[in-house]
Scaffold this motif. Sequence first.
Motif, PDB file in Angstrom:
ATOM      1  N   GLU A 132       1.065  -1.212  -0.001  1.00 47.12           N
ATOM      2  CA  GLU A 132      -0.095  -0.016   0.088  1.00 47.12           C
ATOM      3  C   GLU A 132       0.821   1.399  -0.107  1.00 47.12           C
ATOM      4  OE1 GLU A 132      -3.742   0.420   2.752  1.00 47.12           O
ATOM      5  OE2 GLU A 132      -2.531   2.051   3.272  1.00 47.12           O
ATOM      6  N   ALA A 133       0.360   2.303  -0.707  1.00 48.70           N
ATOM      7  CA  ALA A 133       1.091   3.633  -0.571  1.00 48.70           C
ATOM      8  C   ALA A 133      -0.033   4.664   0.011  1.00 48.70           C
ATOM      9  CB  ALA A 133       1.502   3.823  -2.095  1.00 48.70           C
ATOM     10  N   ARG A 134       0.631   5.304   0.950  1.00 47.42           N
ATOM     11  CA  ARG A 134      -0.175   6.594   1.400  1.00 47.42           C
ATOM     12  C   ARG A 134       0.522   7.845   1.210  1.00 47.42           C
ATOM     13  NH1 ARG A 134      -3.874   5.766   6.084  1.00 47.42           N
ATOM     14  NH2 ARG A 134      -4.723   3.841   5.864  1.00 47.42           N
ATOM     15  N   PHE A 145      -7.942   2.882  -5.463  1.00 49.96           N
ATOM     16  CA  PHE A 145      -7.397   4.281  -5.253  1.00 49.96           C
ATOM     17  C   PHE A 145      -8.523   4.667  -4.402  1.00 49.96           C
ATOM     18  CE2 PHE A 145      -3.772   5.878  -7.969  1.00 49.96           C
ATOM     19  CZ  PHE A 145      -3.503   4.557  -8.579  1.00 49.96           C
ATOM     20  N   SER A 146      -8.141   5.553  -3.457  1.00 46.84           N
ATOM     21  CA  SER A 146      -9.265   6.296  -2.604  1.00 46.84           C
ATOM     22  C   SER A 146      -8.783   7.573  -2.018  1.00 46.84           C
ATOM     23  CB  SER A 146      -9.615   5.568  -1.468  1.00 46.84           C
ATOM     24  OG  SER A 146      -8.625   5.021  -0.479  1.00 46.84           O
ATOM     25  N   ALA A 147      -9.346   8.588  -1.733  1.00 49.24           N
ATOM     26  CA  ALA A 147      -8.739   9.791  -1.138  1.00 49.24           C
ATOM     27  C   ALA A 147      -9.744  10.413  -0.018  1.00 49.24           C
ATOM     28  CB  ALA A 147      -8.822  10.927  -2.304  1.00 49.24           C
ATOM     29  N   GLU A 148      -9.076  10.876   0.757  1.00 53.85           N
ATOM     30  CA  GLU A 148      -9.869  11.703   1.741  1.00 53.85           C
ATOM     31  C   GLU A 148      -9.272  12.985   2.395  1.00 53.85           C
ATOM     32  OE1 GLU A 148      -9.848   8.913   5.355  1.00 53.85           O
ATOM     33  OE2 GLU A 148      -7.695   9.206   5.620  1.00 53.85           O
ATOM     34  N   LEU A 203      -3.980  10.477  -0.017  1.00 55.89           N
ATOM     35  CA  LEU A 203      -4.324   9.595  -1.217  1.00 55.89           C
ATOM     36  C   LEU A 203      -3.694   8.258  -1.056  1.00 55.89           C
ATOM     37  CD1 LEU A 203      -5.375   9.498  -4.369  1.00 55.89           C
ATOM     38  CD2 LEU A 203      -2.920   9.936  -5.063  1.00 55.89           C
ATOM     39  N   ARG A 204      -4.507   7.212  -1.112  1.00 55.73           N
ATOM     40  CA  ARG A 204      -4.219   5.771  -0.827  1.00 55.73           C
ATOM     41  C   ARG A 204      -4.200   5.244  -1.881  1.00 55.73           C
ATOM     42  NH1 ARG A 204      -8.115   2.053   2.930  1.00 55.73           N
ATOM     43  NH2 ARG A 204      -6.556   0.360   3.536  1.00 55.73           N
ATOM     44  N   GLY A 221       2.396  -0.017 -12.812  1.00 58.29           N
ATOM     45  CA  GLY A 221       1.854   1.013 -13.697  1.00 58.29           C
ATOM     46  C   GLY A 221       1.576   2.366 -12.773  1.00 58.29           C
ATOM     47  N   ASP A 222       1.565   2.218 -11.620  1.00 60.70           N
ATOM     48  CA  ASP A 222       1.179   3.267 -10.442  1.00 60.70           C
ATOM     49  C   ASP A 222       2.379   4.035 -10.448  1.00 60.70           C
ATOM     50  OD1 ASP A 222      -0.793   1.098  -8.443  1.00 60.70           O
ATOM     51  OD2 ASP A 222      -1.325   2.160 -10.263  1.00 60.70           O
TER      52      ASP A 222
END
Lengths: 108, 113
Positions: free
Chosen positions: B18-20, B65-68, B77-78, B85-86
Motif C-alpha cells: 500500500e502507498a499513502r 485508489f481512494s482519497a480523503e 491519497l491511498r 503502472g502506478d
Amino acid sequence: KNEVEQSPQNLTAQEGEFITINCSYSVGISALHWLQQHPGGGIVSLFMLSSGKKKHGRLIATINIQEKHSSLHITASHPRDSAVYICAVIAGNNRLAFGKGNQVVVIP
Amino acid sequence: NAGVMQNPRHLVRRRGQEARLRCSPMKGHSHVYWYRQLPEEGLKFMVYLQKENIIDESGMPKERFSAEFPKEGPSILRIQQVVRGDSAAYFCASSPPTRGEQYFGPGTRLTVT
C-alpha cells in the motif's frame, strides 16, 4: 482530441532571444494557468488569468477568450528559463485540464 | 506562510503493498486537488476534495485508489496493492474557499518495484 493543445512541443532559443509559446483550448473555461516545471522538479504557478494580459518580470501572459487562445512570452531569455511550460484550464468543477507542455531550452 | 506540503517526497513500494501520500494545504485553503503525472505524459486530474467531502472523483481509477480530506490533518491519497503502472509523480494543489488560483506542492514520486 485533447482539450488543451500547446505549441511548439519543443523550442530551443539562444540566450537573450524573445520566446513565445502558445496554448489553444476547446472547452469553456473560467480561467487559465501557466505553470513551470523544471526536470524532476515541482510545479510553480506563473500566472492565472481570465482576460487580457499579465506581466511578471520578464514573463508576459495574454489570453483571448473569444479565440480560446493564450500565449506566454519570455523576454530576454536566460538559461534558467529552460523548463517545461504547462498550460492548464479551469474546466468544470474547478478541476484543471492540462496541455502536454512546451519544452523550452535556452542555450547560453 | 508555508506553501503546500507533501510527504514523502519519494516513496518506493513493492508490488502489492500500500502507498499513502499526504498533502497539507496552504493555511486558509479548504480545497485540495490531486493530480498524477505518468512518465512521459502530461498531468491528469484525479480528485477534488473539500474538508470531509469528495467533490469530484471522476479522474480516480475505479479500483485500489481512494482519497480523503478529514476535518483535522492532511489529505491522504491511498493506493492499495500497488502495481508497476502506478509509478508516477503525484501532485497535490490547494486553493482558498473562493476557489481561486491553485498552488502546487512539490509532489511525491512513487516508484513501484
